[in-house]
Design a protein around this motif. Structure first.
Motif, PDB file in Angstrom:
ATOM      1  N   ILE A 264      28.742  81.608  48.809  1.00  0.00           N
ATOM      2  CA  ILE A 264      28.841  80.329  48.083  1.00  0.00           C
ATOM      3  C   ILE A 264      29.466  80.558  46.708  1.00  0.00           C
ATOM      4  O   ILE A 264      30.292  79.753  46.251  1.00  0.00           O
ATOM      5  CB  ILE A 264      27.462  79.636  47.985  1.00  0.00           C
ATOM      6  N   GLU A 265      29.111  81.663  46.048  1.00  0.00           N
ATOM      7  CA  GLU A 265      29.757  81.982  44.767  1.00  0.00           C
ATOM      8  C   GLU A 265      31.268  82.104  44.950  1.00  0.00           C
ATOM      9  O   GLU A 265      32.051  81.605  44.139  1.00  0.00           O
ATOM     10  CB  GLU A 265      29.203  83.301  44.205  1.00  0.00           C
ATOM     11  N   HIS A 266      31.655  82.789  46.022  1.00  0.00           N
ATOM     12  CA  HIS A 266      33.082  82.962  46.318  1.00  0.00           C
ATOM     13  C   HIS A 266      33.748  81.597  46.536  1.00  0.00           C
ATOM     14  O   HIS A 266      34.862  81.355  46.067  1.00  0.00           O
ATOM     15  CB  HIS A 266      33.231  83.846  47.562  1.00  0.00           C
ATOM     16  N   PHE A 267      33.068  80.729  47.256  1.00  0.00           N
ATOM     17  CA  PHE A 267      33.567  79.379  47.551  1.00  0.00           C
ATOM     18  C   PHE A 267      33.786  78.582  46.256  1.00  0.00           C
ATOM     19  O   PHE A 267      34.844  77.982  46.053  1.00  0.00           O
ATOM     20  CB  PHE A 267      32.556  78.683  48.456  1.00  0.00           C
TER      21      PHE A 267
ATOM     22  N   ALA B 138      35.401  74.417  57.326  1.00  0.00           N
ATOM     23  CA  ALA B 138      34.957  75.813  57.263  1.00  0.00           C
ATOM     24  C   ALA B 138      35.874  76.620  56.364  1.00  0.00           C
ATOM     25  O   ALA B 138      37.096  76.595  56.522  1.00  0.00           O
ATOM     26  CB  ALA B 138      34.941  76.409  58.677  1.00  0.00           C
ATOM     27  N   PHE B 139      35.262  77.351  55.453  1.00  0.00           N
ATOM     28  CA  PHE B 139      35.983  78.203  54.507  1.00  0.00           C
ATOM     29  C   PHE B 139      35.559  79.650  54.726  1.00  0.00           C
ATOM     30  O   PHE B 139      34.360  79.948  54.766  1.00  0.00           O
ATOM     31  CB  PHE B 139      35.655  77.773  53.077  1.00  0.00           C
ATOM     32  N   VAL B 140      36.543  80.535  54.876  1.00  0.00           N
ATOM     33  CA  VAL B 140      36.235  81.956  55.086  1.00  0.00           C
ATOM     34  C   VAL B 140      36.084  82.629  53.721  1.00  0.00           C
ATOM     35  O   VAL B 140      37.053  82.750  52.978  1.00  0.00           O
ATOM     36  CB  VAL B 140      37.343  82.650  55.907  1.00  0.00           C
TER      37      VAL B 140
ATOM     38  N   PHE C 182      37.367  87.478  58.792  1.00  0.00           N
ATOM     39  CA  PHE C 182      38.602  87.066  59.444  1.00  0.00           C
ATOM     40  C   PHE C 182      38.278  86.286  60.714  1.00  0.00           C
ATOM     41  O   PHE C 182      37.521  86.758  61.560  1.00  0.00           O
ATOM     42  CB  PHE C 182      39.381  88.344  59.823  1.00  0.00           C
ATOM     43  N   LEU C 183      38.873  85.106  60.858  1.00  0.00           N
ATOM     44  CA  LEU C 183      38.706  84.291  62.069  1.00  0.00           C
ATOM     45  C   LEU C 183      40.042  84.100  62.770  1.00  0.00           C
ATOM     46  O   LEU C 183      41.093  84.183  62.154  1.00  0.00           O
ATOM     47  CB  LEU C 183      38.162  82.899  61.720  1.00  0.00           C
TER      48      LEU C 183
ATOM     49  N   LEU D 265      46.320  80.022  67.905  1.00  0.00           N
ATOM     50  CA  LEU D 265      46.845  78.920  67.099  1.00  0.00           C
ATOM     51  C   LEU D 265      46.979  79.342  65.638  1.00  0.00           C
ATOM     52  O   LEU D 265      47.976  79.063  64.994  1.00  0.00           O
ATOM     53  CB  LEU D 265      45.911  77.716  67.217  1.00  0.00           C
ATOM     54  N   ASN D 266      45.936  79.998  65.122  1.00  0.00           N
ATOM     55  CA  ASN D 266      46.047  80.493  63.747  1.00  0.00           C
ATOM     56  C   ASN D 266      45.031  81.578  63.442  1.00  0.00           C
ATOM     57  O   ASN D 266      44.065  81.778  64.176  1.00  0.00           O
ATOM     58  CB  ASN D 266      45.974  79.350  62.718  1.00  0.00           C
ATOM     59  N   PHE D 267      45.302  82.261  62.340  1.00  0.00           N
ATOM     60  CA  PHE D 267      44.401  83.255  61.770  1.00  0.00           C
ATOM     61  C   PHE D 267      43.872  82.711  60.453  1.00  0.00           C
ATOM     62  O   PHE D 267      44.569  81.968  59.756  1.00  0.00           O
ATOM     63  CB  PHE D 267      45.150  84.566  61.489  1.00  0.00           C
ATOM     64  N   ALA D 268      42.649  83.100  60.106  1.00  0.00           N
ATOM     65  CA  ALA D 268      42.073  82.673  58.825  1.00  0.00           C
ATOM     66  C   ALA D 268      41.336  83.841  58.180  1.00  0.00           C
ATOM     67  O   ALA D 268      40.162  84.083  58.480  1.00  0.00           O
ATOM     68  CB  ALA D 268      41.120  81.492  59.029  1.00  0.00           C
ATOM     69  N   PRO D 269      42.027  84.595  57.291  1.00  0.00           N
ATOM     70  CA  PRO D 269      41.332  85.622  56.506  1.00  0.00           C
ATOM     71  C   PRO D 269      40.631  84.970  55.306  1.00  0.00           C
ATOM     72  O   PRO D 269      40.531  83.747  55.228  1.00  0.00           O
ATOM     73  CB  PRO D 269      42.473  86.540  56.069  1.00  0.00           C
ATOM     74  N   GLU D 270      40.166  85.797  54.368  1.00  0.00           N
ATOM     75  CA  GLU D 270      39.473  85.283  53.182  1.00  0.00           C
ATOM     76  C   GLU D 270      40.308  84.220  52.465  1.00  0.00           C
ATOM     77  O   GLU D 270      41.531  84.325  52.385  1.00  0.00           O
ATOM     78  CB  GLU D 270      39.179  86.408  52.181  1.00  0.00           C
ATOM     79  N   ASN D 271      39.635  83.216  51.953  1.00  0.00           N
ATOM     80  CA  ASN D 271      40.237  82.115  51.183  1.00  0.00           C
ATOM     81  C   ASN D 271      41.084  81.173  52.038  1.00  0.00           C
ATOM     82  O   ASN D 271      41.840  80.378  51.504  1.00  0.00           O
ATOM     83  CB  ASN D 271      41.080  82.628  49.998  1.00  0.00           C
ATOM     84  N   TYR D 272      40.948  81.268  53.352  1.00  0.00           N
ATOM     85  CA  TYR D 272      41.610  80.326  54.249  1.00  0.00           C
ATOM     86  C   TYR D 272      40.557  79.371  54.819  1.00  0.00           C
ATOM     87  O   TYR D 272      39.373  79.695  54.884  1.00  0.00           O
ATOM     88  CB  TYR D 272      42.288  81.061  55.413  1.00  0.00           C
TER      89      TYR D 272
END
Length: 197
Positions: free
Chosen positions: A7-10, A54-56, A60-61, A75-82
């Motif tokens: 949550i701090e990162h978010f 959803a926020f990573v 990695f998603l 369809l897509n990749f989602a690393p940190e901050n994606y």
């Protein structure tokens, strides 16, 4: 200041882009749900209705579908901050056609659609930022469709490496092949040819 590192990162993600008052930050924190996923664990399964933004924050998603021959299409990749999710299912309430899976152990911050919409109404600069992100996402999708129908296999791979160097080193080659729409064998040949140059 906040309960958990995700949550701090978010919150830091937002405060690096917009100014939030303490009250606005607290309002965002109150509606956050942290989900910890193990590698290969699903965040969304095909057939379920997707209800979150959803926020990573870490990890990695990947979002993918499986066709009737059993082939995966990423369809897509989602690393940190994606951001990740199924926008169609979120907006229509229809069951998703996609799976979202953790490629690595991953921390995700989830906000329900209702709470997210409320944040957009209550915090105008938050809403403006989300609209910018959505516009950018649309342009990226449009560019990807164009590349998919107009570039050679070699050009698609090079474009992927140029656009996402930080992703290329973190995912298996067969997933890159699936993402750019070529077979793993074709990608192996391209990489062999590139290594020989």
């Amino acid at each position: 200041m906040y309960q958990s590192p995700p949550i701090e990162h978010f919150i830091r993600y937002f405060t690096n882009k917009i100014t939030l008052s303490d009250e606005e930050a607290a309002q965002i924190v109150r509606v956050c749900i942290v989900k910890k996923l193990r590698k290969r664990q699903l965040l969304l399964q095909e057939g379920d209705v997707w209800r979150y933004n959803a926020f990573v924050s870490n990890g990695f998603l990947r979002t993918y579908s499986i066709d009737n021959k059993g082939n995966e299409h990423i369809l897509n990749f989602a690393p940190e901050n994606y951001w990740s999710g199924d926008r169609e299912s979120l907006m229509t309430g229809k069951p998703s056609r996609f799976n979202i899976e953790a490629i690595e152990d991953t921390d995700v911050v989830l906000v329900t659609k209702e709470n997210f919409d409320q944040l957009c109404r209550d915090i105008p600069h938050f809403n403006d930022l989300i609209n910018q992100i959505l516009h950018k996402s649309f342009v990226v999708s449009q560019d990807r469709i164009h590349a998919g129908i107009s570039l050679s296999a070699e050009e698609k791979y090079q474009k992927f490496l140029d656009q996402y160097p930080q992703i290329a080193n973190r995912v298996p080659q067969h997933m890159i092949a699936s993402y750019i729409g070529i077979t793993p064998e074709t990608l192996t040949r391209i990489r062999r040819n590139n290594a020989g140059k």
